[in-house]
Write an enzyme that holds these catalytic residues in place. Sequence first.
Site, PDB file in Angstrom:
ATOM      1  N   LYS A 172       0.824  -1.196   0.000  1.00  0.00           N
ATOM      2  CA  LYS A 172       0.000   0.000   0.000  1.00  0.00           C
ATOM      3  C   LYS A 172       0.860   1.249   0.000  1.00  0.00           C
ATOM      4  O   LYS A 172       1.539   1.548   0.975  1.00  0.00           O
ATOM      5  CB  LYS A 172      -0.919   0.026   1.220  1.00  0.00           C
ATOM      6  CG  LYS A 172      -1.833   1.236   1.229  1.00  0.00           C
ATOM      7  CD  LYS A 172      -2.043   1.737   2.632  1.00  0.00           C
ATOM      8  CE  LYS A 172      -2.640   3.113   2.623  1.00  0.00           C
ATOM      9  NZ  LYS A 172      -1.834   4.109   1.891  1.00  0.00           N
ATOM     10  N   GLU A 247      10.323   2.065  10.089  1.00  0.00           N
ATOM     11  CA  GLU A 247      11.253   3.154   9.764  1.00  0.00           C
ATOM     12  C   GLU A 247      10.464   4.447   9.920  1.00  0.00           C
ATOM     13  O   GLU A 247       9.574   4.724   9.115  1.00  0.00           O
ATOM     14  CB  GLU A 247      11.746   3.017   8.318  1.00  0.00           C
ATOM     15  CG  GLU A 247      12.599   1.800   8.071  1.00  0.00           C
ATOM     16  CD  GLU A 247      13.883   1.815   8.879  1.00  0.00           C
ATOM     17  OE1 GLU A 247      14.446   0.738   9.108  1.00  0.00           O
ATOM     18  OE2 GLU A 247      14.314   2.900   9.304  1.00  0.00           O
ATOM     19  N   GLU A 385       9.664  16.730  15.011  1.00  0.00           N
ATOM     20  CA  GLU A 385       9.913  16.568  13.573  1.00  0.00           C
ATOM     21  C   GLU A 385       8.980  17.467  12.777  1.00  0.00           C
ATOM     22  O   GLU A 385       7.764  17.423  12.955  1.00  0.00           O
ATOM     23  CB  GLU A 385       9.701  15.122  13.143  1.00  0.00           C
ATOM     24  CG  GLU A 385      10.079  14.904  11.668  1.00  0.00           C
ATOM     25  CD  GLU A 385       9.746  13.523  11.157  1.00  0.00           C
ATOM     26  OE1 GLU A 385       8.613  13.056  11.377  1.00  0.00           O
ATOM     27  OE2 GLU A 385      10.639  12.906  10.541  1.00  0.00           O
TER      28      GLU A 385
HETATM   29  O1  TXE Z   1       3.241   9.282   7.063  1.00  0.00           O
HETATM   30  P1  TXE Z   1       2.066   8.402   7.554  1.00  0.00           P
HETATM   31  P2  TXE Z   1       3.090  10.410   6.010  1.00  0.00           P
HETATM   32  C1  TXE Z   1       6.950  11.405   8.852  1.00  0.00           C
HETATM   33  C2  TXE Z   1       6.899  12.892   8.731  1.00  0.00           C
HETATM   34  C3  TXE Z   1       5.578  13.128   8.061  1.00  0.00           C
HETATM   35  C4  TXE Z   1       4.758  12.125   8.820  1.00  0.00           C
HETATM   36  C5  TXE Z   1       3.522  11.843   8.055  1.00  0.00           C
HETATM   37  O2  TXE Z   1       6.844  13.454  10.017  1.00  0.00           O
HETATM   38  O3  TXE Z   1       5.037  14.420   8.319  1.00  0.00           O
HETATM   39  O4  TXE Z   1       5.583  10.962   8.881  1.00  0.00           O
HETATM   40  O5  TXE Z   1       3.939  11.472   6.732  1.00  0.00           O
HETATM   41  C6  TXE Z   1      -0.187   4.748   5.932  1.00  0.00           C
HETATM   42  N1  TXE Z   1      -2.337   2.005   9.699  1.00  0.00           N
HETATM   43  N2  TXE Z   1       7.596  10.735   7.763  1.00  0.00           N
HETATM   44  O6  TXE Z   1       1.698  10.968   5.905  1.00  0.00           O
HETATM   45  O7  TXE Z   1       0.828   9.152   7.828  1.00  0.00           O
HETATM   46  C7  TXE Z   1      -0.321   5.916   4.988  1.00  0.00           C
HETATM   47  O8  TXE Z   1      -1.462   5.775   4.174  1.00  0.00           O
HETATM   48  C8  TXE Z   1      -1.562   1.613   8.666  1.00  0.00           C
HETATM   49  C9  TXE Z   1       8.870  10.108   7.995  1.00  0.00           C
HETATM   50  O9  TXE Z   1       3.679   9.824   4.779  1.00  0.00           O
HETATM   51  O10 TXE Z   1       2.676   7.651   8.655  1.00  0.00           O
HETATM   52  C10 TXE Z   1       0.971   5.803   4.215  1.00  0.00           C
HETATM   53  O11 TXE Z   1       0.863   4.840   3.205  1.00  0.00           O
HETATM   54  N3  TXE Z   1      -1.071   2.459   7.746  1.00  0.00           N
HETATM   55  C11 TXE Z   1       9.034   8.946   7.051  1.00  0.00           C
HETATM   56  C12 TXE Z   1       1.955   5.355   5.284  1.00  0.00           C
HETATM   57  O12 TXE Z   1       1.169   4.782   6.318  1.00  0.00           O
HETATM   58  C13 TXE Z   1      -1.346   3.775   7.888  1.00  0.00           C
HETATM   59  C14 TXE Z   1       8.762   9.334   5.634  1.00  0.00           C
HETATM   60  C15 TXE Z   1       2.743   6.505   5.880  1.00  0.00           C
HETATM   61  O13 TXE Z   1       1.798   7.464   6.290  1.00  0.00           O
HETATM   62  C16 TXE Z   1      -2.143   4.264   8.941  1.00  0.00           C
HETATM   63  C17 TXE Z   1       7.483   9.981   5.532  1.00  0.00           C
HETATM   64  C18 TXE Z   1      -2.644   3.312   9.878  1.00  0.00           C
HETATM   65  N4  TXE Z   1      -3.414   3.669  10.915  1.00  0.00           N
HETATM   66  C19 TXE Z   1       6.915  10.650   6.579  1.00  0.00           C
HETATM   67  N5  TXE Z   1      -2.242   5.619   8.802  1.00  0.00           N
HETATM   68  C20 TXE Z   1      10.451   8.357   7.048  1.00  0.00           C
HETATM   69  N6  TXE Z   1      10.970   7.929   8.195  1.00  0.00           N
HETATM   70  O14 TXE Z   1      11.042   8.235   5.990  1.00  0.00           O
HETATM   71  C21 TXE Z   1      -1.530   5.945   7.709  1.00  0.00           C
HETATM   72  N7  TXE Z   1      -1.004   4.848   7.141  1.00  0.00           N
END
Ligand code: TXE
Length: 482
Positions: A172, A247, A385
């Site tokens: 996903k 991660e 962050e």
């Molecule tokens: O991450 P999300 P996002 C951090 C950074 C950013 C924050 C949100 O702070 O602002 O994460 O970014 C799925 N159960 N990083 O929106 O929301 C969601 O659909 C299962 C650091 O990208 O965590 C997406 O596919 N899955 C990071 C994925 O999780 C769920 C890089 C990530 O979404 C879910 C990016 C749930 N309950 C953002 N809710 C790094 N370390 O590289 C959401 N998702």
Amino acid sequence: MQPLLNYIGGSFVPSNSGDTIEDINPATNQRITTLPRSSSIDVDKATQAAIGAGPAWKATPIEERIKWLENIADALEAKHEEIALLETLDTGKPISLSRRVDAARSVSNFRFFAQYAKEQQPMQFEANGAINHIHRNPVGCVGLITPWNLPLYLLTWKVAPALLMGNTIVAKPSEMTPLTANLLAETLDELKLPEGVFNLVHGLGPEVGQAIVEHPNIKAISFTGGTSTGRTVAATAAPMFKKLSLELGGKNATVLLDDARIDDIVDELVRASFTNSGQVCLCGSRVLIPAKMYDEVAEKFVKGVERLKLGDPMDESTQMGAVISAEHLSKVESYINLGIEEGGIVLTGGTSVNASVSGVHAEGAFLRPTVIGGLKHTSRTATEEIFGPVVTLHPYHDEDEAVLIANGTEYGLAGSVWTSDVERGHAFAQRMDTGIVWVNTWLNRDLRTPFGGVKQSGIGREGGIWSMSFFSEMTNVCIKQP
Ligand code: TXE
């Protein structure tokens, strides 16, 4: 662009409900296409397809699976420019960055694991008149959940080792960046990867991501994303005893030692801070500077930041494009305002750019790179962050204080140390509570090394043998001669 579909059991299909989500280009705030708004029903169909394909894929000799990875790498390489374009459309990042980082790494993820697998020796231990043979078997059906900042780069970083080790996949991508995941599905379909081995289910995190994490037949979850989401994923997966790789976020320190030569490194420091508009979990978001050098370094760093060309991500000369969404733009701006409330001084940037940067789209999510000085290193702005183009500067008086500041957040992913004396840099690096430290470089990646962090930056490591181990279960067979 055609509406996107899920890829389940070798077919492109809409979600069960037929509902869709809009995919928006953040640089123009225009709709690109739609993607399925799937549910647990779609996740269950994908999981059934993956389970069905499991035995044959597990029985496929690893030599053949290595060949598959090489063919996928070749096919993606042929689509290098298309990948870059789609990534820029979805994320607003400069096309030069999409080419150099996202497209290139998506190819090398497959090529690396194919080559690395060839180099592995059978693992055996002899003792007590017996030989122990360690066998690696696939986990089974694995769930891969990936974020929006490096969409295909981070998806393929998981898909390659998962396929190599004989697993079948339910993946996903972030609902904000579905385009290149769709291109991967199309590519695997064109290559005729056996049906059900790779399945792609688009949708919202709490609906589709959650359904993947809680599905009883998905045996491992590899997640990259935010710390708060990671906490939710862990809470669901742990009681089910699923293998879990998280991660998550970071708040990385860029540390100058007092023998660093700012004129030689300033552009590297700017790159480490603002690549992908700071939307890389490895970006340095805090710069720690010896107090006696602070004024000179702050001035030269700000000048380096102001040299960055912010503009239309499709322009070849652009060095910084839009952030991922209007919503994220507001979140980042709220942190800049918080920084000011906490006593910070905005040294450059700080405002929505629409009026002040030529060539950008008025309704795009553009923000000038922002540097804030004068903040306590314990302030919220300097410890939470932000994941955007915002960096805070902090003076320190001795290395002990620098270590205290660097380690003074809930995160522990990465950091960098800049010095003329690498022995000093190495010693300082070992005092940093992070998974990765670069000395005199940044984002210098050897894919054999362990990638990941400590504290709230996650659990586990990805890369080389760590990925192969995560995506396999080991059986130790101990044989004594009769
Ligand atoms: O991450 P999300 P996002 C951090 C950074 C950013 C924050 C949100 O702070 O602002 O994460 O970014 C799925 N159960 N990083 O929106 O929301 C969601 O659909 C299962 C650091 O990208 O965590 C997406 O596919 N899955 C990071 C994925 O999780 C769920 C890089 C990530 O979404 C879910 C990016 C749930 N309950 C953002 N809710 C790094 N370390 O590289 C959401 N998702």
